[in-house]
Design an enzyme around this catalytic site. Structure first.
Site, PDB file in Angstrom:
ATOM      1  N   LYS A 169       0.818  -1.212   0.000  1.00  0.00           N
ATOM      2  CA  LYS A 169       0.000   0.000   0.000  1.00  0.00           C
ATOM      3  C   LYS A 169       0.861   1.274   0.000  1.00  0.00           C
ATOM      4  O   LYS A 169       2.073   1.218   0.202  1.00  0.00           O
ATOM      5  CB  LYS A 169      -0.950  -0.017   1.206  1.00  0.00           C
ATOM      6  CG  LYS A 169      -1.991  -1.146   1.122  1.00  0.00           C
ATOM      7  CD  LYS A 169      -2.887  -1.004  -0.090  1.00  0.00           C
ATOM      8  CE  LYS A 169      -4.095  -1.918  -0.079  1.00  0.00           C
ATOM      9  NZ  LYS A 169      -3.821  -3.316  -0.480  1.00  0.00           N
TER      10      LYS A 169
HETATM   11  C1  LIG Z   1      -9.977  -2.701  -1.602  1.00  0.00           C
HETATM   12  C2  LIG Z   1      -9.325  -3.423  -0.469  1.00  0.00           C
HETATM   13  N1  LIG Z   1      -9.974  -3.535   0.688  1.00  0.00           N
HETATM   14  C3  LIG Z   1      -9.440  -4.166   1.748  1.00  0.00           C
HETATM   15  C4  LIG Z   1      -8.204  -4.738   1.676  1.00  0.00           C
HETATM   16  C5  LIG Z   1      -7.657  -5.460   2.861  1.00  0.00           C
HETATM   17  O1  LIG Z   1      -6.552  -4.812   3.393  1.00  0.00           O
HETATM   18  P1  LIG Z   1      -5.628  -5.522   4.495  1.00  0.00           P
HETATM   19  O2  LIG Z   1      -4.711  -6.443   3.775  1.00  0.00           O
HETATM   20  O3  LIG Z   1      -4.916  -4.386   5.160  1.00  0.00           O
HETATM   21  O4  LIG Z   1      -6.545  -6.245   5.434  1.00  0.00           O
HETATM   22  C6  LIG Z   1      -7.477  -4.646   0.486  1.00  0.00           C
HETATM   23  C7  LIG Z   1      -6.139  -5.260   0.414  1.00  0.00           C
HETATM   24  O5  LIG Z   1      -5.504  -5.435  -0.564  1.00  0.00           O
HETATM   25  C8  LIG Z   1      -8.057  -3.989  -0.623  1.00  0.00           C
HETATM   26  O6  LIG Z   1      -7.396  -3.892  -1.800  1.00  0.00           O
END
Ligand SMILES: Cc1ncc(COP(=O)(O)O)c(C=O)c1O
Length: 394
Positions: free
Chosen positions: A192
């Site tokens: 990210k």
């Molecule tokens: C649109 C979206 N929502 C939620 C997430 C989940 O994030 P995390 O890996 O921090 O739980 C991601 C992860 O790639 C994502 O792309």
């Protein structure tokens, strides 16, 4: 097939994504480890404070993923068995999985063909007496039409939880994403825009929601370890609810603090790469550039091109293989959730039920875009794309 005479190939494979971490992050981790306090403590507090200042939100709560943030947010607004939450199929599994965890149903509303954000014109026809919330995702880092979403939510008495995993720093009508709706959920996953390796943040303006999420993120305990184990702290605590284990560690927060400081610098670099791609791909037959009315408001977490299939002799998967042969790593965001076996079988979705998401899926691919890329890397991506187009154009 018009095979190119010479294939321009990089020496090393260019990964699709890579974090930009430097000496400051290394030093911060070493200092944290040496301090002897590894779990949630003063580094997390500092990270939350700095994040709230940067975004301009009232409450920021650090958690160990955006998935955790979304789960906490939906729990806090009272989503439970039998409820429905409107969201997009053009997202990562986490967005919908957390709805399922609470015994509720994610109801997918199609995306717009250009931005791939939730098509707000289709939301109202999906609202039922069971609808509790709208969960928009700022796809690739471009803001959804938040005024329209908030207005629909107000009219129908719904909550709005934003999935802002891609949206640091995204602006909507000049304002940073993070203060517009009931709760905004961010991700600090390794790929990210700002990273802690694994991590996330919830942002809210609502005191009661902030209190509930803070309680639930650490076992539903009345006091956290930081307070219990300090001099003069009490060993005693009360369990006020069966909470989750979603706290961020100080080691992760130590990485996040210098990352956050460089957020604008990282964004400037991604924006410059997006501008260069835009310029290089302008008017190129065979691909469409990302649809964006405003380059600067976009966080540019992803740069998603769409192939013009009728102008090419190869499909998306073959296009990706061609870029791979040229040592360029790419990805696909996303395989729409309604065609994934779980959602397809559980709710009986056919691919064409959400035609824009399904059509986009056949055409999309995400090119590398991250602060660590050199100008040469960027030119290599452009060369690989244009070369592949030339080789396989009808
Ligand atoms: C649109 C979206 N929502 C939620 C997430 C989940 O994030 P995390 O890996 O921090 O739980 C991601 C992860 O790639 C994502 O792309």
């Amino acid at each position: 097939m018009n095979t190119p005479k010479t294939l321009r190939v990089r020496e090393n494979f260019l990964p699709f994504a890579a974090p930009m971490v430097g000496q400051e992050e290394v030093d911060a981790v070493v200092e944290c480890v040496r301090s002897g306090w590894l779990t949630t403590g003063h580094k997390v507090k500092e990270f939350e404070k700095k994040f709230a200042e940067a975004i301009g939100c009232r409450h920021a709560l650090a958690v160990n993923s955006c998935t955790a943030a979304l789960h906490l947010a939906l729990e806090a607004i009272g989503v439970g068995p039998g409820d429905e939450v409107i969201t997009t199929p053009m997202t990562f599994t986490a967005t919908a999985a957390v709805v399922e965890h609470l015994g509720a149903r994610p109801v997918f509303v199609d995306c717009e063909p250009g931005t791939l954000n939730l098509d707000v014109r289709q939301i109202e026809s999906h609202i039922t007496p069971r609808t509790k919330a709208i969960l928009p995702v700022h796809f690739a880092g471009q803001a959804c039409d938040m005024n329209a979403i908030l207005e629909i939510a107000r009219r129908h008495g719904l909550k709005v939880i934003e999935d802002a995993a891609h949206a640091i720093p995204t602006r909507y009508q000049g304002r940073l994403i993070g203060t517009l709706s009931d709760v905004t959920c961010f991700s600090f996953y390794a790929t990210k825009n700002v990273t802690t390796g694994e991590g996330g943040m919830v942002a809210t303006e609502d005191d009661a929601l902030a209190q509930r999420m803070r309680l639930m993120h650490l076992h539903g305990m009345s006091r956290d370890a930081w307070k219990r184990y300090q001099e003069g702290g009490s060993w005693s605590y009360e369990i006020l609810a069966p909470g989750f284990k979603y706290n961020l560690s100080d080691v992760a927060a130590a990485i996040g603090i210098p990352q956050l400081k460089r957020c604008d610098e990282f964004h400037a670099r991604r924006l410059a790469i997006a501008r260069r791609y835009h310029e290089a791909f302008s008017g190129l037959s065979g691909i469409e550039r990302p649809a964006t009315p405003d380059m600067e408001s976009h966080a540019w977490h992803l740069y998603v091109i769409q192939l013009e299939r009728d102008r090419l002799t190869i499909d998306r998967d073959e296009f990706i293989r061609e870029l791979g042969r040229r040592k360029i790593g790419v990805s696909v965001h996303f395989i729409p959730l309604h065609i994934q076996p779980y959602y397809r079988d559980r709710y009986g979705y056919a691919p064409g039920d959400l035609p824009n998401a399904y059509a986009a899926f056949q055409r999309i691919l995400s090119l590398p875009i991250y602060a660590k890329m050199t100008d040469e890397d960027v030119e290599d991506v452009i060369a690989a794309v244009t070369d592949t187009l030339e080789a396989f154009r009808r």
